[in-house]
Scaffold this motif. Structure first.
Motif, PDB file in Angstrom:
ATOM      1  N   UNK A  92       0.929  -1.116   0.058  1.00 55.69           N
ATOM      2  CA  UNK A  92       0.076   0.216  -0.114  1.00 55.69           C
ATOM      3  C   UNK A  92       1.106   1.224   0.077  1.00 55.69           C
ATOM      4  N   UNK A  93       0.752   2.042  -1.048  1.00 53.60           N
ATOM      5  CA  UNK A  93       1.347   3.263  -1.029  1.00 53.60           C
ATOM      6  C   UNK A  93       0.468   4.445  -0.988  1.00 53.60           C
ATOM      7  N   UNK A  94       0.767   5.701  -0.668  1.00 49.97           N
ATOM      8  CA  UNK A  94      -0.267   6.934  -0.781  1.00 49.97           C
ATOM      9  C   UNK A  94       0.936   7.794  -1.598  1.00 49.97           C
ATOM     10  N   UNK A  95       0.157   8.681  -2.158  1.00 51.59           N
ATOM     11  CA  UNK A  95       0.839   9.898  -2.933  1.00 51.59           C
ATOM     12  C   UNK A  95      -0.068  11.116  -2.802  1.00 51.59           C
ATOM     13  N   UNK A  96       0.987  12.054  -2.338  1.00 50.62           N
ATOM     14  CA  UNK A  96       0.359  13.417  -2.372  1.00 50.62           C
ATOM     15  C   UNK A  96       0.284  13.956  -3.751  1.00 50.62           C
ATOM     16  N   UNK A  97      -1.056  14.146  -4.127  1.00 53.61           N
ATOM     17  CA  UNK A  97      -1.375  14.503  -5.548  1.00 53.61           C
ATOM     18  C   UNK A  97      -0.608  15.959  -5.992  1.00 53.61           C
ATOM     19  N   UNK A  98      -0.456  16.843  -4.994  1.00 51.01           N
ATOM     20  CA  UNK A  98       0.055  18.025  -5.520  1.00 51.01           C
ATOM     21  C   UNK A  98       1.532  18.080  -5.481  1.00 51.01           C
ATOM     22  N   UNK A  99       2.047  17.196  -4.545  1.00 50.05           N
ATOM     23  CA  UNK A  99       3.778  17.045  -4.848  1.00 50.05           C
ATOM     24  C   UNK A  99       4.022  15.918  -5.529  1.00 50.05           C
ATOM     25  N   UNK A 100       3.455  14.895  -5.398  1.00 47.93           N
ATOM     26  CA  UNK A 100       3.923  13.775  -6.094  1.00 47.93           C
ATOM     27  C   UNK A 100       4.697  12.991  -5.272  1.00 47.93           C
ATOM     28  N   UNK A 101       4.741  13.312  -3.748  1.00 49.46           N
ATOM     29  CA  UNK A 101       5.818  12.484  -2.866  1.00 49.46           C
ATOM     30  C   UNK A 101       4.824  11.315  -2.460  1.00 49.46           C
ATOM     31  N   UNK A 102       5.575  10.207  -2.577  1.00 47.06           N
ATOM     32  CA  UNK A 102       5.022   8.808  -2.298  1.00 47.06           C
ATOM     33  C   UNK A 102       5.488   8.286  -1.004  1.00 47.06           C
TER      34      UNK A 102
END
Length: 179
Positions: A92-102
């Motif tokens: 399971x990974x999450x991604x900040x859609x504004x910064x692209x940081x995973x």
């Protein structure tokens, strides 16, 4: 019959909404577990071409919180097959859609069992291991299974001989008051 691991791989992504969050603004672990169970079912059913049920979940550690507004991606693959059981590895990974940081949020192993319309177990196809990584995952599943079997036997022994183990409690915040 044998199938390569890549034939059963599943990947899903979902945007985390406020309705999935707790009072602290973090996504409920139970919601993530539900999504993981769904992706494990899909992966196991795709491999076995049968309805599958969850037999157990092997250790879920929540490594990083998931925030409202992040995109969560779950990647699932068949890591091991038995006669009717399969180990589905999920990342399971999450991604900040504004910064692209995973962030890697957790990994877990779901043990799924293929069943027929009457709930009886059915055989599943074997695995074709096409890479060293596939072989490592299969071997790790065997080792985890052996370790779980030993741990179950050790715990059963504890229940039969609790008096032999009471000294282990002296370093814990516990008071023994058997009546």
């Amino acid at each position: 019959m044998f199938k390569p691991t890549e034939d059963s791989r599943i990947q899903i992504s979902e945007l985390m909404k406020p309705s999935h969050a707790n009072f602290g603004g973090k996504i409920h672990g139970g919601y993530i577990l539900s999504l993981m169970d769904n992706v494990a079912f899909a992966c196991a059913s795709k491999h076995s071409r049968s309805y599958c049920v969850t037999a157990s979940v092997n250790k879920v550690n929540f490594l990083n919180p998931i925030e409202v507004g992040e995109l969560v991606t779950m990647k699932a693959s068949i890591n091991y097959v038995g006669r009717s059981s399969m180990v589905v590895g999920i990342r399971v990974e999450s991604e900040n859609i504004r910064t692209g940081k995973k962030k890697h949020c957790n990994s877990s192993y779901f043990i799924m069992v293929a069943v027929d319309e009457d709930g009886k177990t059915v055989p599943v196809p074997g695995l074709i291991l096409n890479s060293e990584l596939d072989a490592k995952r299969f071997i790790k599943s065997i080792i985890r299974q052996e370790s779980d079997t030993k741990r179950s036997a050790d715990l059963e022994n504890l229940y039969k001989n609790v008096d032999q183990h009471l000294d282990k409690l002296k370093n814990y915040k516990v008071k023994i008051d058997f009546k």
